[in-house]
Scaffold this motif. Structure first.
Motif, PDB file in Angstrom:
ATOM      1  N   TYR A   1       4.583  -4.204 -10.987  1.00  0.00           N
ATOM      2  CA  TYR A   1       4.380  -4.262  -9.532  1.00  0.00           C
ATOM      3  C   TYR A   1       5.757  -4.220  -8.887  1.00  0.00           C
ATOM      4  O   TYR A   1       6.621  -5.040  -9.216  1.00  0.00           O
ATOM      5  CB  TYR A   1       3.659  -5.566  -9.166  1.00  0.00           C
ATOM      6  CG  TYR A   1       3.028  -5.625  -7.788  1.00  0.00           C
ATOM      7  CD1 TYR A   1       2.931  -4.485  -6.984  1.00  0.00           C
ATOM      8  CD2 TYR A   1       2.502  -6.820  -7.296  1.00  0.00           C
ATOM      9  CE1 TYR A   1       2.328  -4.551  -5.728  1.00  0.00           C
ATOM     10  CE2 TYR A   1       1.895  -6.884  -6.040  1.00  0.00           C
ATOM     11  CZ  TYR A   1       1.811  -5.757  -5.266  1.00  0.00           C
ATOM     12  OH  TYR A   1       1.215  -5.815  -4.027  1.00  0.00           O
ATOM     13  N   THR A   2       5.979  -3.264  -8.028  1.00  0.00           N
ATOM     14  CA  THR A   2       7.236  -3.203  -7.282  1.00  0.00           C
ATOM     15  C   THR A   2       6.984  -3.925  -5.973  1.00  0.00           C
ATOM     16  O   THR A   2       6.239  -3.434  -5.115  1.00  0.00           O
ATOM     17  CB  THR A   2       7.659  -1.744  -7.034  1.00  0.00           C
ATOM     18  OG1 THR A   2       7.772  -1.102  -8.305  1.00  0.00           O
ATOM     19  CG2 THR A   2       8.991  -1.669  -6.298  1.00  0.00           C
ATOM     20  N   VAL A   3       7.583  -5.110  -5.830  1.00  0.00           N
ATOM     21  CA  VAL A   3       7.144  -5.998  -4.760  1.00  0.00           C
ATOM     22  C   VAL A   3       8.234  -7.018  -4.403  1.00  0.00           C
ATOM     23  O   VAL A   3       9.101  -7.319  -5.228  1.00  0.00           O
ATOM     24  CB  VAL A   3       5.824  -6.694  -5.220  1.00  0.00           C
ATOM     25  CG1 VAL A   3       6.067  -7.660  -6.376  1.00  0.00           C
ATOM     26  CG2 VAL A   3       5.087  -7.369  -4.085  1.00  0.00           C
TER      27      VAL A   3
ATOM     28  N   GLY B   1       0.028  -8.467  -1.640  1.00  0.00           N
ATOM     29  CA  GLY B   1       1.430  -8.073  -1.733  1.00  0.00           C
ATOM     30  C   GLY B   1       2.221  -8.598  -0.536  1.00  0.00           C
ATOM     31  O   GLY B   1       1.763  -9.526   0.160  1.00  0.00           O
ATOM     32  N   VAL B   2       3.394  -8.012  -0.294  1.00  0.00           N
ATOM     33  CA  VAL B   2       4.203  -8.425   0.858  1.00  0.00           C
ATOM     34  C   VAL B   2       4.065  -7.417   2.008  1.00  0.00           C
ATOM     35  O   VAL B   2       4.278  -7.756   3.169  1.00  0.00           O
ATOM     36  CB  VAL B   2       5.689  -8.632   0.456  1.00  0.00           C
ATOM     37  CG1 VAL B   2       6.512  -9.142   1.630  1.00  0.00           C
ATOM     38  CG2 VAL B   2       5.795  -9.627  -0.702  1.00  0.00           C
ATOM     39  N   TYR B   3       3.665  -6.187   1.710  1.00  0.00           N
ATOM     40  CA  TYR B   3       3.521  -5.189   2.779  1.00  0.00           C
ATOM     41  C   TYR B   3       2.461  -5.603   3.802  1.00  0.00           C
ATOM     42  O   TYR B   3       2.628  -5.400   4.995  1.00  0.00           O
ATOM     43  CB  TYR B   3       3.116  -3.814   2.217  1.00  0.00           C
ATOM     44  CG  TYR B   3       4.206  -3.043   1.518  1.00  0.00           C
ATOM     45  CD1 TYR B   3       5.429  -3.631   1.211  1.00  0.00           C
ATOM     46  CD2 TYR B   3       4.014  -1.713   1.165  1.00  0.00           C
ATOM     47  CE1 TYR B   3       6.415  -2.906   0.556  1.00  0.00           C
ATOM     48  CE2 TYR B   3       4.998  -0.981   0.524  1.00  0.00           C
ATOM     49  CZ  TYR B   3       6.196  -1.583   0.218  1.00  0.00           C
ATOM     50  OH  TYR B   3       7.173  -0.864  -0.424  1.00  0.00           O
TER      51      TYR B   3
ATOM     52  N   GLU C   1      12.703  -5.287  -2.962  1.00  0.00           N
ATOM     53  CA  GLU C   1      11.553  -5.329  -3.873  1.00  0.00           C
ATOM     54  C   GLU C   1      12.080  -5.111  -5.288  1.00  0.00           C
ATOM     55  O   GLU C   1      12.959  -4.272  -5.498  1.00  0.00           O
ATOM     56  CB  GLU C   1      10.583  -4.188  -3.568  1.00  0.00           C
ATOM     57  CG  GLU C   1       9.998  -4.208  -2.183  1.00  0.00           C
ATOM     58  CD  GLU C   1       8.915  -3.148  -2.062  1.00  0.00           C
ATOM     59  OE1 GLU C   1       9.243  -1.990  -1.732  1.00  0.00           O
ATOM     60  OE2 GLU C   1       7.737  -3.482  -2.337  1.00  0.00           O
TER      61      GLU C   1
ATOM     62  N   GLY D   1      -0.700   1.833  -0.871  1.00  0.00           N
ATOM     63  CA  GLY D   1       0.746   1.645  -0.999  1.00  0.00           C
ATOM     64  C   GLY D   1       1.580   2.793  -0.450  1.00  0.00           C
ATOM     65  O   GLY D   1       1.102   3.626   0.327  1.00  0.00           O
ATOM     66  N   SER D   2       2.853   2.809  -0.866  1.00  0.00           N
ATOM     67  CA  SER D   2       3.878   3.703  -0.304  1.00  0.00           C
ATOM     68  C   SER D   2       3.482   5.180  -0.205  1.00  0.00           C
ATOM     69  O   SER D   2       3.659   5.802   0.839  1.00  0.00           O
ATOM     70  CB  SER D   2       5.130   3.652  -1.178  1.00  0.00           C
ATOM     71  OG  SER D   2       5.802   2.445  -0.998  1.00  0.00           O
TER      72      SER D   2
ATOM     73  N   SER E   1       0.400   4.323  -5.029  1.00  0.00           N
ATOM     74  CA  SER E   1       1.275   3.150  -4.933  1.00  0.00           C
ATOM     75  C   SER E   1       2.719   3.574  -5.102  1.00  0.00           C
ATOM     76  O   SER E   1       3.013   4.656  -5.628  1.00  0.00           O
ATOM     77  CB  SER E   1       0.926   2.139  -6.028  1.00  0.00           C
ATOM     78  OG  SER E   1       1.336   2.622  -7.298  1.00  0.00           O
ATOM     79  N   GLY E   2       3.624   2.698  -4.676  1.00  0.00           N
ATOM     80  CA  GLY E   2       5.034   2.952  -4.906  1.00  0.00           C
ATOM     81  C   GLY E   2       5.402   2.693  -6.356  1.00  0.00           C
ATOM     82  O   GLY E   2       6.229   3.383  -6.944  1.00  0.00           O
ATOM     83  N   GLN E   3       4.778   1.665  -6.962  1.00  0.00           N
ATOM     84  CA  GLN E   3       5.225   1.226  -8.293  1.00  0.00           C
ATOM     85  C   GLN E   3       4.944   2.212  -9.406  1.00  0.00           C
ATOM     86  O   GLN E   3       5.613   2.184 -10.434  1.00  0.00           O
ATOM     87  CB  GLN E   3       4.633  -0.144  -8.671  1.00  0.00           C
ATOM     88  CG  GLN E   3       3.146  -0.257  -8.665  1.00  0.00           C
ATOM     89  CD  GLN E   3       2.648  -0.783  -7.327  1.00  0.00           C
ATOM     90  OE1 GLN E   3       3.424  -0.878  -6.377  1.00  0.00           O
ATOM     91  NE2 GLN E   3       1.386  -1.104  -7.252  1.00  0.00           N
TER      92      GLN E   3
ATOM     93  N   GLN F   1       8.458   2.196   0.132  1.00  0.00           N
ATOM     94  CA  GLN F   1       9.648   1.904  -0.677  1.00  0.00           C
ATOM     95  C   GLN F   1      10.769   2.882  -0.335  1.00  0.00           C
ATOM     96  O   GLN F   1      10.522   4.069  -0.098  1.00  0.00           O
ATOM     97  CB  GLN F   1       9.308   2.037  -2.160  1.00  0.00           C
ATOM     98  CG  GLN F   1       8.454   0.916  -2.684  1.00  0.00           C
ATOM     99  CD  GLN F   1       8.067   1.090  -4.147  1.00  0.00           C
ATOM    100  OE1 GLN F   1       7.062   0.538  -4.553  1.00  0.00           O
ATOM    101  NE2 GLN F   1       8.824   1.843  -4.928  1.00  0.00           N
TER     102      GLN F   1
HETATM  103  N1  GLU Z   1       5.762  -1.531  -3.275  1.00  0.00           N
HETATM  104  C1  GLU Z   1       4.338  -1.404  -3.315  1.00  0.00           C
HETATM  105  C2  GLU Z   1       3.937   0.007  -2.992  1.00  0.00           C
HETATM  106  O1  GLU Z   1       4.701   0.743  -2.424  1.00  0.00           O
HETATM  107  C3  GLU Z   1       3.639  -2.364  -2.379  1.00  0.00           C
HETATM  108  C4  GLU Z   1       4.144  -3.761  -2.430  1.00  0.00           C
HETATM  109  C5  GLU Z   1       3.503  -4.695  -1.452  1.00  0.00           C
HETATM  110  O2  GLU Z   1       2.374  -4.445  -1.020  1.00  0.00           O
HETATM  111  O3  GLU Z   1       4.170  -5.665  -1.088  1.00  0.00           O
HETATM  112  O4  GLU Z   1       2.857   0.430  -3.243  1.00  0.00           O
END
Ligand code: GLU
Length: 327
Positions: free
Chosen positions: A200-202, A42-44, A125, A73-74, A155-157, A92
């Motif tokens: 995927y929230t990303v 991911g980007v995190y 995201e 995740g979040s 996870s956030g998603q 998030q």
């Molecule tokens: N938005 C995702 C989450 O909160 C993670 C995205 C990422 O790892 O870039 O779980």
């Protein structure tokens, strides 16, 4: 005899000081902090790495040693920060809002996480729906009867997927086969034909979706439309699109309509001001260098990094913002 004992004790004492004393003093000067992130594709995860890289450069000056952890995740990050297992985390913006307010439809219903503190926000995201072309999924509505990874608990998603599906009238228990698997496994499962689509929230671009769109199975981004009411209801959701040029392997020709949130950097009220100040200062003072560390940061501005925060800003961060004239 007596003299020998005294010398012996003195020697022992000296030895103990030498063995235990010296390293103990050196350790007392170093503050170890860990940043909770997400799956490694991911980007995190690279975001935690980018912050750690910038802060660790000044290890001698601040005595801070920063490490990064891949997590679920979040939601996991908020809970681990609150329990003191992590000092910082990427979360998030919608999850930050829910945690500080103890929002009814969230994991923190009736339990506001009072010690949660905002530091800054980072990249945008988007709620991304990746589907196999052979499963004939072009829009979120086509998910009926399909096998879909909506995201692991933690996870956030996961809540974003549920919100989007509910908004278009799809019941995750009755209308589809919902999986709760980690984002880092989604691309492989889709390519292996074990799922038809995943949410995927990303931020974009990211390794997971590059992986999903560069395999043998043809992949399309499905649009998420018909969610206007959802965006009106929740202040943290806004319209967004995924730039298709970032993923030449996907079959879409046009940018994809969806909605989104922001990634934010959070901590606990219990983390000392000087530590939060140092991190904030290093990221903002080295802003141009920081922006170069991930393509998803291209759109960042210093002012924008103070938006999308709903928990109180940590006093250590606020000290820097005041000094820098940002607040
Ligand atoms: N938005 C995702 C989450 O909160 C993670 C995205 C990422 O790892 O870039 O779980």
């Amino acid at each position: 005899m007596r003299k020998t004992i005294v010398i012996g004790i003195a020697l022992l004492f000296g030895f103990a000081l030498f063995m235990g004393g010296a390293p103990a003093t050196a350790q007392a000067k170093t503050t170890f902090i860990t940043i909770g992130t997400g799956g490694i594709t991911g980007v995190y995860y690279p975001t935690g790495g980018a912050i750690a890289k910038i802060v660790n450069k000044k290890k001698k000056e601040y005595g801070i040693r920063c490490t990064v952890e891949s997590t679920g995740g979040s939601v996991f990050n908020v809970n681990a920060i609150m329990s003191g297992d992590l000092e910082f985390g990427v979360v998030q913006s919608d999850r930050q809002f829910q945690a500080i307010n103890g929002s009814p439809d969230s994991e923190w219903a009736g339990k506001p996480q009072k010690d949660l503190r905002a530091v800054f926000s980072i990249h945008p995201e988007s709620i991304t729906l990746v589907a196999a072309v052979d499963a004939d999924i072009k829009n979120i509505l086509d998910l009926k009867g399909k096998r879909v990874n909506i995201g692991n608990p933690g996870s956030g998603q996961r809540q974003n997927s549920i919100d989007a599906l509910t908004a278009v009238g799809i019941d995750i228990k009755k209308d589809l086969n919902a999986e709760g698997i980690k984002a880092s496994e989604s691309a492989g499962l889709l390519q292996d034909g074990r799922i038809d689509a995943f949410f995927y929230t990303v931020g974009h671009p990211n390794g997971s979706i590059k992986e999903a769109t560069s395999g043998k199975r043809k992949i399309r981004f499905a649009s998420i439309t018909g969610v206007e009411k959802l965006l009106e209801k929740y202040p943290y959701y806004a319209k967004a699109f995924i730039p298709i040029k970032l993923y030449p392997g996907a079959v879409n020709k046009k940018d994809i309509q969806t909605f989104g949130v922001k990634a934010t950097f959070v901590t606990s009220a219990k983390v000392p001001d000087n530590v939060v100040y140092a991190i904030t200062k290093e990221v903002f003072d080295n802003f141009e260098a920081f922006k170069k560390l991930h393509p998803a940061y291209q759109v960042l501005t210093k002012e924008g990094m103070l938006e999308g925060l709903s928990a109180p800003i940590h006093p250590g961060a606020m000290k820097y913002y005041k000094e820098a004239g940002l607040k």
